[in-house]
Design a protein around this motif. Structure first.
Motif, PDB file in Angstrom:
ATOM      1  N   THR A 105       0.795  -1.172   0.000  1.00  0.00           N
ATOM      2  CA  THR A 105       0.020  -0.192   0.027  1.00  0.00           C
ATOM      3  C   THR A 105       0.984   1.162   0.068  1.00  0.00           C
ATOM      4  O   THR A 105       2.089   1.149   0.279  1.00  0.00           O
ATOM      5  N   ILE A 106       0.426   2.501  -0.349  1.00  0.00           N
ATOM      6  CA  ILE A 106       1.156   3.528  -0.182  1.00  0.00           C
ATOM      7  C   ILE A 106       1.654   3.730   1.378  1.00  0.00           C
ATOM      8  O   ILE A 106       2.799   4.154   1.374  1.00  0.00           O
ATOM      9  N   GLY A 107       0.981   3.558   2.382  1.00  0.00           N
ATOM     10  CA  GLY A 107       1.221   3.922   3.544  1.00  0.00           C
ATOM     11  C   GLY A 107       2.201   2.731   4.064  1.00  0.00           C
ATOM     12  O   GLY A 107       3.531   3.145   4.597  1.00  0.00           O
ATOM     13  N   GLY A 108       2.126   1.371   3.558  1.00  0.00           N
ATOM     14  CA  GLY A 108       3.263   0.520   3.828  1.00  0.00           C
ATOM     15  C   GLY A 108       4.607   0.679   2.940  1.00  0.00           C
ATOM     16  O   GLY A 108       5.601   0.542   3.736  1.00  0.00           O
ATOM     17  N   LEU A 109       4.496   1.283   1.740  1.00  0.00           N
ATOM     18  CA  LEU A 109       5.748   1.700   1.230  1.00  0.00           C
ATOM     19  C   LEU A 109       6.312   2.838   1.862  1.00  0.00           C
ATOM     20  O   LEU A 109       7.488   2.854   2.215  1.00  0.00           O
ATOM     21  N   ALA A 110       5.406   3.930   2.416  1.00  0.00           N
ATOM     22  CA  ALA A 110       6.151   4.733   2.928  1.00  0.00           C
ATOM     23  C   ALA A 110       6.801   4.721   4.428  1.00  0.00           C
ATOM     24  O   ALA A 110       8.028   5.044   4.739  1.00  0.00           O
ATOM     25  N   ASN A 111       6.127   3.680   4.875  1.00  0.00           N
ATOM     26  CA  ASN A 111       6.727   3.059   6.161  1.00  0.00           C
ATOM     27  C   ASN A 111       8.358   2.339   5.873  1.00  0.00           C
ATOM     28  O   ASN A 111       9.152   2.552   6.488  1.00  0.00           O
ATOM     29  N   ALA A 112       8.007   1.431   4.837  1.00  0.00           N
ATOM     30  CA  ALA A 112       9.404   0.742   4.403  1.00  0.00           C
ATOM     31  C   ALA A 112      10.528   1.793   3.927  1.00  0.00           C
ATOM     32  O   ALA A 112      11.698   1.678   4.117  1.00  0.00           O
ATOM     33  N   ALA A 113      10.173   2.709   3.458  1.00  0.00           N
ATOM     34  CA  ALA A 113      11.017   3.992   2.855  1.00  0.00           C
ATOM     35  C   ALA A 113      11.518   4.900   4.065  1.00  0.00           C
ATOM     36  O   ALA A 113      12.223   5.539   3.842  1.00  0.00           O
ATOM     37  N   GLY A 114      10.655   4.843   5.013  1.00  0.00           N
ATOM     38  CA  GLY A 114      11.010   5.831   5.990  1.00  0.00           C
ATOM     39  C   GLY A 114      10.623   7.402   5.742  1.00  0.00           C
ATOM     40  O   GLY A 114      11.175   8.288   6.074  1.00  0.00           O
ATOM     41  N   ILE A 115       9.533   7.616   4.829  1.00  0.00           N
ATOM     42  CA  ILE A 115       9.106   8.909   4.350  1.00  0.00           C
ATOM     43  C   ILE A 115       7.535   8.820   4.514  1.00  0.00           C
ATOM     44  O   ILE A 115       6.985   7.862   4.881  1.00  0.00           O
ATOM     45  N   SER A 116       7.222  10.060   4.080  1.00  0.00           N
ATOM     46  CA  SER A 116       5.845  10.176   4.413  1.00  0.00           C
ATOM     47  C   SER A 116       4.962   9.656   3.259  1.00  0.00           C
ATOM     48  O   SER A 116       5.480   9.317   2.166  1.00  0.00           O
ATOM     49  N   LYS A 117       3.535   9.466   3.461  1.00  0.00           N
ATOM     50  CA  LYS A 117       2.625   8.938   2.261  1.00  0.00           C
ATOM     51  C   LYS A 117       2.681   9.818   1.092  1.00  0.00           C
ATOM     52  O   LYS A 117       2.596   9.648   0.003  1.00  0.00           O
ATOM     53  N   GLY A 118       2.636  11.254   1.242  1.00  0.00           N
ATOM     54  CA  GLY A 118       2.775  12.325   0.619  1.00  0.00           C
ATOM     55  C   GLY A 118       4.159  12.177  -0.455  1.00  0.00           C
ATOM     56  O   GLY A 118       4.135  12.401  -1.682  1.00  0.00           O
ATOM     57  N   GLY A 119       5.492  11.472   0.364  1.00  0.00           N
ATOM     58  CA  GLY A 119       6.580  11.578  -0.260  1.00  0.00           C
ATOM     59  C   GLY A 119       6.314  10.416  -1.457  1.00  0.00           C
ATOM     60  O   GLY A 119       7.096  10.443  -2.405  1.00  0.00           O
ATOM     61  N   VAL A 120       5.650   9.296  -0.834  1.00  0.00           N
ATOM     62  CA  VAL A 120       5.428   8.278  -1.898  1.00  0.00           C
ATOM     63  C   VAL A 120       4.761   8.767  -3.002  1.00  0.00           C
ATOM     64  O   VAL A 120       4.763   8.656  -4.146  1.00  0.00           O
ATOM     65  N   LYS A 121       3.350   9.499  -2.700  1.00  0.00           N
ATOM     66  CA  LYS A 121       2.399  10.012  -3.770  1.00  0.00           C
ATOM     67  C   LYS A 121       3.295  10.847  -4.564  1.00  0.00           C
ATOM     68  O   LYS A 121       2.522  10.933  -5.592  1.00  0.00           O
ATOM     69  N   TYR A 122       4.032  11.416  -4.408  1.00  0.00           N
ATOM     70  CA  TYR A 122       4.896  12.553  -5.206  1.00  0.00           C
ATOM     71  C   TYR A 122       5.301  11.769  -6.365  1.00  0.00           C
ATOM     72  O   TYR A 122       5.204  12.081  -7.438  1.00  0.00           O
ATOM     73  N   SER A 123       5.865  10.445  -6.173  1.00  0.00           N
ATOM     74  CA  SER A 123       6.466   9.580  -7.299  1.00  0.00           C
ATOM     75  C   SER A 123       5.479   8.757  -7.793  1.00  0.00           C
ATOM     76  O   SER A 123       5.424   8.171  -9.070  1.00  0.00           O
ATOM     77  N   LEU A 124       4.421   8.147  -6.759  1.00  0.00           N
ATOM     78  CA  LEU A 124       3.539   7.030  -7.566  1.00  0.00           C
ATOM     79  C   LEU A 124       2.038   7.471  -6.863  1.00  0.00           C
ATOM     80  O   LEU A 124       2.185   7.431  -5.543  1.00  0.00           O
ATOM     81  N   THR A 125       1.228   7.976  -7.660  1.00  0.00           N
ATOM     82  CA  THR A 125      -0.099   8.469  -7.400  1.00  0.00           C
ATOM     83  C   THR A 125      -0.944   7.697  -6.816  1.00  0.00           C
ATOM     84  O   THR A 125      -1.866   8.113  -5.910  1.00  0.00           O
ATOM     85  N   SER A 126      -0.898   6.455  -6.869  1.00  0.00           N
ATOM     86  CA  SER A 126      -1.659   5.274  -6.115  1.00  0.00           C
ATOM     87  C   SER A 126      -1.132   4.034  -6.097  1.00  0.00           C
ATOM     88  O   SER A 126      -0.185   3.704  -6.733  1.00  0.00           O
ATOM     89  N   ARG A 127      -2.038   3.159  -5.510  1.00  0.00           N
ATOM     90  CA  ARG A 127      -1.699   1.647  -5.435  1.00  0.00           C
ATOM     91  C   ARG A 127      -1.467   1.139  -6.772  1.00  0.00           C
ATOM     92  O   ARG A 127      -0.712   0.371  -7.021  1.00  0.00           O
ATOM     93  N   ASP A 128      -2.689   1.637  -7.620  1.00  0.00           N
ATOM     94  CA  ASP A 128      -2.749   1.082  -8.754  1.00  0.00           C
ATOM     95  C   ASP A 128      -1.462   1.608  -9.620  1.00  0.00           C
ATOM     96  O   ASP A 128      -0.922   0.668 -10.221  1.00  0.00           O
TER      97      ASP A 128
END
Length: 143
Positions: free
Chosen positions: A36-59
């Motif tokens: 999930t976006i949240g799970g990836l954010a946790n693994a990366a040690g960054i915020s969900k917004g940081g993940v969504k900047y590069s990957l807009t959704s789980r899809d």
């Protein structure tokens, strides 16, 4: 982290490729449902917004992972075998064996789940067909 960087505000960001590397690790360790976006954010040690900047959704995330895996196989098949059916078959067998060795059951499950959606399957088929049509239609001297 080699592919992490800090913004002017001191927040850590990551490249999309590094996020996809971490996404593969999440799937291998915990399965596709944990991706999930949240799970990836946790693994990366960054915020969900940081993940969504590069990957807009789980899809979007799963689509990019599948495209990445497809690209790896396509690179193994490369253009060298065009016009040489036996060479192509040998490369195809080698690529299949290599990808099967790298593909653990959790990643395979994620791919099957993604491609089980008819819209996604059509998208991949069209992408592959267009890629192959371009390769076949290129003049021989452009390879």
């Amino acid at each position: 982290m080699d592919q992490a960087r800090k913004t002017e505000q001191g927040k850590q960001t990551m490249t999309r490729d590094r996020l996809l590397d971490l996404a593969e690790e999440v799937v291998r360790e915990k399965g596709g449902s944990a991706l999930t976006i949240g799970g990836l954010a946790n693994a990366a040690g960054i915020s969900k917004g940081g993940v969504k900047y590069s990957l807009t959704s789980r899809d979007d995330l799963v689509r990019r992972l599948v495209a990445r895996w497809t690209t790896r196989v396509n690179e193994m098949l490369d253009d060298a075998a065009i016009g040489d059916p036996i060479g192509f078959i040998r490369r195809y067998i080698a690529a299949t064996r290599t990808s099967q060795q790298a593909m653990d059951p959790k990643i395979a499950g994620l791919r099957v789940g993604y491609l089980g959606n008819p819209r996604h399957l059509r998208e991949r088929i069209l992408h592959t067909a267009l890629r192959n049509a371009r390769r076949v239609c290129q003049p021989a001297n452009s390879h």
